[in-house]
Enzyme design. Structure first.
Site, short mmCIF file in Angstrom:
data_model
loop_
_atom_site.label_atom_id
_atom_site.label_comp_id
_atom_site.label_asym_id
_atom_site.label_seq_id
_atom_site.Cartn_x
_atom_site.Cartn_y
_atom_site.Cartn_z
N GLN B 33 28.31 54.83 33.96
CA GLN B 33 28.72 55.98 34.76
C GLN B 33 28.26 57.28 34.12
OE1 GLN B 33 32.96 55.23 34.78
NE2 GLN B 33 32.97 54.98 32.56
N HIS B 64 49.77 59.11 32.34
CA HIS B 64 49.90 58.22 31.18
C HIS B 64 51.33 57.75 30.96
CE1 HIS B 64 45.88 60.11 30.11
NE2 HIS B 64 45.66 58.88 30.49
N ASP B 88 40.47 56.70 27.58
CA ASP B 88 40.90 57.99 27.04
C ASP B 88 42.03 57.83 26.02
OD1 ASP B 88 43.31 57.75 28.58
OD2 ASP B 88 42.29 58.65 30.29
N GLU B 108 38.12 48.43 27.07
CA GLU B 108 37.43 49.49 27.84
C GLU B 108 35.94 49.14 27.87
OE1 GLU B 108 37.89 52.72 29.51
OE2 GLU B 108 35.74 52.27 29.73
N ASP B 139 34.28 44.05 28.73
CA ASP B 139 34.61 43.87 30.14
C ASP B 139 36.05 43.34 30.26
OD1 ASP B 139 34.86 43.14 32.78
OD2 ASP B 139 33.18 41.73 32.78
N GLY B 140 36.91 44.12 30.91
CA GLY B 140 38.31 43.73 31.04
C GLY B 140 38.50 42.42 31.76
N ASP B 157 44.44 50.35 33.91
CA ASP B 157 44.23 51.80 33.92
C ASP B 157 42.76 52.03 34.27
OD1 ASP B 157 44.04 54.49 33.41
OD2 ASP B 157 44.62 54.37 31.31
N SER B 158 42.43 51.79 35.52
CA SER B 158 41.02 51.74 35.93
C SER B 158 40.57 53.04 36.58
CB SER B 158 40.85 50.61 36.96
OG SER B 158 41.53 50.95 38.15
N THR B 159 39.25 53.17 36.74
CA THR B 159 38.70 54.22 37.58
C THR B 159 38.86 53.80 39.05
OG1 THR B 159 36.55 53.17 37.27
CG2 THR B 159 37.07 55.02 35.83
#
Lengths: 281, 281
Positions: B33, B64, B88, B108, B139-140, B157-159
């Protein structure tokens, strides 16, 4: 390629929203403010007063249900109700759902807001033709002063605290509302964003706490309003919304409010709760 | 007159936010990305991935805290916790508040997110150097497949569900999480906006309901996210967040979540609740 029109509102000096406009359909200037209605791609028709979003077809139900039902459902028998501002009629529409209501007075200072809503937002304005409704194109502050001990519920459905609405965020106004309410009356006012208007929320809550024996604040999600989170402040002489008998709450065919959330609404985010601590405590 | 720079994000095809930028301070392209960090006037530093706001200094605490504490405080004794995504470090920081935690794994996929957060968001990334934390740039989905029966709590906690995160919103992934959890494990996933992502929320809730015996959804106010309202979906094998013993909830020094709101969070607006009704019911 088509011309693209976007409405951009700086909600603070440094932040805002931008939304695509299909066409501008109304523009006028009243004695009090500039009025615009646009058809947007995302939210349907959009009402803008003095460059600030007032309501949209898509998310209006949140504001109008949430300024109305918490107080109306906390009072056991609201017969006489006043809306200060609220010329679009959305709060009136929600008030009229309660069969106890005998009279709903709208004190809106700007007749052009009422006319624009009736023409461009017929679903929002639908209640304004109800025989129980008394529309008064009048200064809400004066109306409050001239009607003492008259109302069960008063809703302050104002614009932002600039221009014609400044006086609606000040302590003398809340004291006037106290006088205009019956001995078990209850008021609620829209009180801006917990993210962007923290000083105002603290001040108003303190003023209402010092005027009424019971003060409470709750919030609702309104995507076209600054920060997407909006606050409402209650002042009550007798009935505490946090201690209602839930079995007696009336359930309407609403899209945001329902009786099961009535008490839960007062469990605020910590940073919002912290705004309500009295100075010196 | 100074040059003004504004970051504008189209959150839907026809609507977005715009926020004033003092300066752009980082731009990079990873294998996954595009990454940007800007200093904004309203929200402090802003992290943008593939043109979408991920977090800001000012409102990061909401996301969070709210992706973390409901599950962590529902599980009576979380020792082993996994965060999928979340480079993050904000979720890790909140997890580490619980003294029961022995190991917090961060899976992550993009190491550049971790590096950018450590450099430009040191308060958010503060927990990443804790000895209990195991950072895996991985890779999760694969991590889930390779670690069965291992975790008490898993946070997704993904995009957004485009690009690298598409698989994190699909039923096989939730089934994999079920397998990676212990017999009394609990998961929570960020599941987008109740205003703009209604089909996704309905589908994910149905998938999680069909995978776990208990499924729940709650929301939080995040002003820099689309619509300002965000949803989180819980899947749990044993512990129901709606039926916790409130006297046993741990109170931390948090700015949004507090134990008194734990059960109230599940009293959703009616239009959100309606998204959770199973098709055919």
């Amino acid at each position: 390629m088509n011309t693209e029109l976007w409405y951009t509102e700086k909600q603070t000096k440094n932040h805002g929203i931008t939304t695509k406009v299909n066409k501008s359909i109304y523009h006028d200037q009243s004695a009090f403010q500039t009025l615009d209605v646009m058809e947007t791609a995302e939210f349907g028709n959009l009402l803008v007063l003095d460059g600030m979003v007032m309501t949209t077809d898509r998310d209006e139900f949140v504001y109008h249900e949430m300024i109305t039902h918490i107080a109306m459902n906390t009072h056991p028998n609201p017969k006489s109700v006043l809306v200060v501002g609220g010329g679009d009629g959305g709060a009136i529409r929600e008030i009229l759902r309660y069969p106890s209501v005998e009279k709903a007075v709208l004190a809106e200072i700007d007749g052009k807001v009422i006319e624009a809503s009736q023409k461009y937002f017929p679903k929002i304005a639908s209640g304004l033709s109800d025989p129980r409704v008394d529309i008064q194109v009048a200064d809400g502050i004066r109306h409050i002063q001239e009607n003492k001990g008259k109302y069960d519920v008063i809703l302050v459905d104002s614009t932002e605290p600039v221009g014609p609405a400044v006086g609606l965020f000040q302590k003398p106004f809340y004291e006037g509302i106290f006088e205009a309410l019956k001995e078990d009356g209850i008021m609620v006012a829209q009180t801006e964003s917990p993210w962007f208007n923290q000083e105002l929320i603290s001040q108003v809550f303190q003023d209402i706490s010092n005027t009424f024996s019971i003060a409470r604040l709750y919030t609702a999600s309104i995507p076209t309003y600054p920060s997407g989170l909006w606050s409402f402040t209650i002042g009550s002489k007798k009935y505490d919304p946090l201690h209602v008998d839930e079995s007696k709450l009336i359930k309407h065919d609403t899209k945001y409010y329902h009786p099961d959330m009535h008490k839960a609404l007062f469990q605020l985010p910590q940073f919002v709760q912290d705004l309500l601590i009295k100075k010196g405590e």
